[in-house]
Scaffold this motif. Structure first.
Motif, PDB file in Angstrom:
ATOM      1  N   ASN A   1       0.771  -1.265  -0.094  1.00 15.17           N
ATOM      2  CA  ASN A   1      -0.098   0.007  -0.059  1.00 15.17           C
ATOM      3  C   ASN A   1       0.901   1.484   0.136  1.00 15.17           C
TER       4      ASN A   1
ATOM      5  N   HIS B   1      -6.371  -8.699  -1.901  1.00 17.45           N
ATOM      6  CA  HIS B   1      -7.830  -8.373  -2.027  1.00 17.45           C
ATOM      7  C   HIS B   1      -8.501  -7.554  -0.956  1.00 17.45           C
ATOM      8  N   SER B   2      -9.314  -6.588  -1.267  1.00 15.59           N
ATOM      9  CA  SER B   2     -10.047  -6.058  -0.199  1.00 15.59           C
ATOM     10  C   SER B   2     -11.683  -6.323  -0.300  1.00 15.59           C
TER      11      SER B   2
ATOM     12  N   TYR C   1      -3.687 -10.407   2.175  1.00 17.09           N
ATOM     13  CA  TYR C   1      -2.678  -9.975   1.338  1.00 17.09           C
ATOM     14  C   TYR C   1      -2.255 -11.300   0.767  1.00 17.09           C
TER      15      TYR C   1
ATOM     16  N   ILE D   1      -9.150  -7.145   4.510  1.00 12.95           N
ATOM     17  CA  ILE D   1      -8.091  -7.015   3.366  1.00 12.95           C
ATOM     18  C   ILE D   1      -7.138  -8.375   3.723  1.00 12.95           C
TER      19      ILE D   1
ATOM     20  N   THR E   1     -12.016  -5.183  -4.109  1.00 14.74           N
ATOM     21  CA  THR E   1     -11.085  -4.526  -4.999  1.00 14.74           C
ATOM     22  C   THR E   1      -9.946  -5.808  -4.961  1.00 14.74           C
ATOM     23  N   THR E   2      -9.259  -6.061  -5.889  1.00 14.23           N
ATOM     24  CA  THR E   2      -8.088  -6.737  -6.060  1.00 14.23           C
ATOM     25  C   THR E   2      -6.951  -6.016  -6.672  1.00 14.23           C
ATOM     26  N   TYR E   3      -5.947  -6.036  -5.956  1.00 18.14           N
ATOM     27  CA  TYR E   3      -4.736  -5.517  -6.203  1.00 18.14           C
ATOM     28  C   TYR E   3      -3.370  -6.509  -6.617  1.00 18.14           C
TER      29      TYR E   3
ATOM     30  N   LEU F   1      -5.173  -0.626  -1.037  1.00 22.13           N
ATOM     31  CA  LEU F   1      -6.432  -1.358  -0.527  1.00 22.13           C
ATOM     32  C   LEU F   1      -7.293  -0.872   0.798  1.00 22.13           C
TER      33      LEU F   1
ATOM     34  N   THR G   1     -10.299   2.995  -2.028  1.00 21.48           N
ATOM     35  CA  THR G   1     -11.036   2.310  -3.024  1.00 21.48           C
ATOM     36  C   THR G   1     -12.669   2.893  -2.990  1.00 21.48           C
TER      37      THR G   1
END
Length: 242
Positions: free
Chosen positions: A22, A187-188, A199, A197, A165-167, A96, A101
């Motif tokens: 992040n 992911h969030s 990781y 969240i 939300t996917t990072y 995230l 987001t």
């Protein structure tokens, strides 16, 4: 100018994966801006940019009001991401956390009442099926989103959906688009009250957005929140398999 909420101790309870994912080191850090006395200037500059864009939106809406299409046009205003302006120790869009987001989403459509607000978690994926629904066109079976028309009519109606939300973590050894989708992702998932969240290394964050809107207290390791964490983790797994 109202400065963004920030505390230096905010990241003390975060896993290493959170900081690595992040916090982009090439973006301005809040502590560095404080030390150089540039935090207020950076905030002012960002708000000035937003104010300029708001003015342009007003020009477009004024033109629409003067056109023959003012009564049969659907208008949707949104952003593709939020932005940290000092919160969580950084100035950037990639994270995230909720500051990145959470985006503006304003919808105006013929036959939909004005002045309503809705606090339910929705996704940008929902915009397309919402337009299909509002225009009374055939549904697209390939759509992943859900029409927001029911919430436009009744903002307090039943809504069990989460916002996800996917990072994808980037590697210095290869371009981001060459990394397999399921590998090194975080992911969030946000519900009506909690934000979870997960990781890529399995570490976690959990926030109660009603009690802690700034996401300063990570609840992931507190036993009494295990059930809530497991519930959201399972919901995330189900969504990712679809």
């Amino acid at each position: 100018i109202t400065m963004a909420p920030y505390t230096k101790e905010d990241k003390n309870d975060l896993p290493i994966a959170s900081k690595n994912t992040n916090i982009l080191k090439f973006m301005p850090l809040t502590e560095s801006l404080i030390k150089t006395n540039k935090l207020r200037q950076a905030t002012h500059s960002y708000l000035a940019c937003i104010s300029f864009v708001d003015h342009q939106v007003g020009r477009v809406l004024d033109a629409l009001k003067e056109s023959p299409y003012k009564d049969n046009t659907i208008v949707i205003l949104w952003s593709d991401h939020g932005y940290h302006i000092g919160e969580k120790g950084t100035f950037q869009k990639h994270s995230l956390w909720q500051r990145a987001t959470h985006v503006p989403l304003i919808i105006s459509a013929p036959g939909i009442g004005k002045g309503k607000t809705c606090s339910k978690p929705v996704e940008l994926l929902d915009i397309y099926p919402s337009l299909i629904d509002l225009c009374m066109l055939p549904k697209n079976a390939k759509n992943e989103g859900t029409s927001l028309k029911p919430l436009m009519i009744n903002p307090n109606g039943k809504w069990d959906k989460y916002a996800i939300t996917t990072y994808r973590k980037q590697s210095k050894h290869c371009k981001a688009d060459k990394i397999p989708y399921a590998k090194d992702t975080s992911h969030s998932i946000i519900g009506s009250q909690y934000h979870y969240i997960l990781y890529s290394d399995g570490s976690e964050e959990l926030y109660d957005l009603k009690e802690d809107p700034n996401e300063w207290r990570n609840l992931a390791k507190i036993l009494e929140f295990n059930n809530q964490k497991t519930k959201m983790k399972n919901a995330l797994k189900v969504q990712l398999k679809q």
